[in-house]
Write a protein that holds these residues in place. Structure first.
Motif, PDB file in Angstrom:
ATOM      1  N   THR A 165      -7.556   1.623  -1.328  1.00 50.88           N
ATOM      2  CA  THR A 165      -6.324   0.961  -1.750  1.00 50.88           C
ATOM      3  C   THR A 165      -5.926  -0.127  -0.765  1.00 50.88           C
ATOM      4  O   THR A 165      -5.565  -1.249  -1.151  1.00 50.88           O
ATOM      5  CB  THR A 165      -5.187   1.994  -1.892  1.00 50.88           C
ATOM      6  OG1 THR A 165      -5.471   2.830  -3.018  1.00 50.88           O
ATOM      7  CG2 THR A 165      -3.846   1.315  -2.110  1.00 50.88           C
TER       8      THR A 165
ATOM      9  N   SER B  38       0.830  -1.209   0.000  1.00 51.29           N
ATOM     10  CA  SER B  38       0.000   0.000   0.000  1.00 51.29           C
ATOM     11  C   SER B  38       0.862   1.255   0.000  1.00 51.29           C
ATOM     12  O   SER B  38       0.553   2.226  -0.699  1.00 51.29           O
ATOM     13  CB  SER B  38      -0.932   0.001   1.217  1.00 51.29           C
ATOM     14  OG  SER B  38      -1.812  -1.107   1.185  1.00 51.29           O
TER      15      SER B  38
ATOM     16  N   SER C  85      -4.343  -2.597  -6.727  1.00 53.13           N
ATOM     17  CA  SER C  85      -4.904  -1.656  -5.750  1.00 53.13           C
ATOM     18  C   SER C  85      -4.627  -0.189  -6.062  1.00 53.13           C
ATOM     19  O   SER C  85      -5.073   0.689  -5.324  1.00 53.13           O
ATOM     20  CB  SER C  85      -4.361  -1.981  -4.351  1.00 53.13           C
ATOM     21  OG  SER C  85      -2.951  -1.854  -4.296  1.00 53.13           O
TER      22      SER C  85
END
Length: 276
Positions: free
Chosen positions: A213, A98, A160
């Motif tokens: 995300t 992330s 993502s």
């Protein structure tokens, strides 16, 4: 009847990338592997009960006492099910992926908000990334990085990234025109306009993109376990492969608890910003 298969061309392109840019993929692998292993070692440095209390305290500070209690009880349940190490591996993979996604995605969103031509070019690429089945990303990822955590992280980053790019772009474009004009009339430079006016106003929407995300990254846990990323995905996968219903259920419960905790905490940061 006319027939045309694009798969062979894509395969040739991937093999060409592998043959000619292997040094770049090695560099990317070292970065991803170092960030995941480093974060995992940091999280493992503290005893589980200490880390649980720290995460619970964070949840209390940014959300509410109820969420903090759920966080502590949920993590204690994971520890009691002997899934703590797998959870730490998953958390390290999700947070590392992330973070890299945000470091790439937010600047892309800012650039797209400033340049309509770039936005038009980027939009179909994001559509492709967002709608392509996640399993498809695993094929080139394994070819470039072999099995392990790195190809799982690579596939997770691609899968993502679209939400944070789209919402960053949208958030900056939705900053009121009168605010921008007022800042410009006071002599703000482009850099000052971005960092002191547009980003602060756009931050709640950007934080929503960050939340999405992280949730999408977590949804890749079980899929990436198929290529050796380990963590809770491996536990669920073992439950499927070995017909161990209880084990698979425990792994699934741990994923849900982790997802709810990350969701509430990231939403909490967004709410804190709105209340300022």
């Amino acid at each position: 009847m006319f027939k045309f298969h694009i798969g062979s061309y894509f395969e040739d392109f991937v093999l060409w990338l592998k043959d000619n840019f292997d040094f770049i993929f090695d560099f990317i692998k070292n970065i991803l592997e170092g960030s995941i292993d480093g974060l995992e070692a940091l999280l493992n440095f503290l005893p589980s009960i200490v880390l649980i209390l720290l995460i619970g305290l964070l949840a209390w500070k940014v959300t509410s006492k109820g969420v903090a209690i759920f966080t502590i009880l949920g993590l204690l349940l994971i520890d009691a099910m002997e899934l703590w190490q797998a959870t730490i591996s998953t958390l390290a993979l999700v947070l590392s992926s992330s973070l890299i996604t945000l470091l790439i995605g937010i600047p892309l969103g800012i650039l797209a908000s400033k340049n309509d031509r770039f936005d038009r070019i980027l939009r179909p690429i994001l559509d492709f990334m967002q709608t392509m089945p996640a399993f498809v990303y695993l094929i080139p990822a394994v070819l470039f990085f072999s099995l392990g955590k790195v190809p799982g992280a690579f596939a997770t980053i691609i899968f993502s990234m679209p939400p944070v790019v789209r919402l960053t772009n949208l958030a900056i474009r939705q900053v009121p025109t009168e605010v921008v004009e007022a800042a410009r009339s006071f002599g703000s430079t482009s850099k000052q306009m971005l960092f002191k006016v547009q980003l602060p106003i756009a931050l709640p929407t950007i934080l929503a993109g960050i939340n999405q995300t992280i949730m999408l990254a977590l949804s890749m846990v079980v899929i990436s376990a198929m290529i050796g990323s380990g963590g809770l995905g491996k536990v669920v996968l073992r439950g499927i492969q070995e017909y161990k219903i209880g084990l698979g259920f425990e792994g699934g419960v741990a994923v849900v608890i982790l997802a709810m905790i990350l969701d509430r905490i990231t939403q909490g940061f967004g709410d804190l910003n709105k209340n300022k």
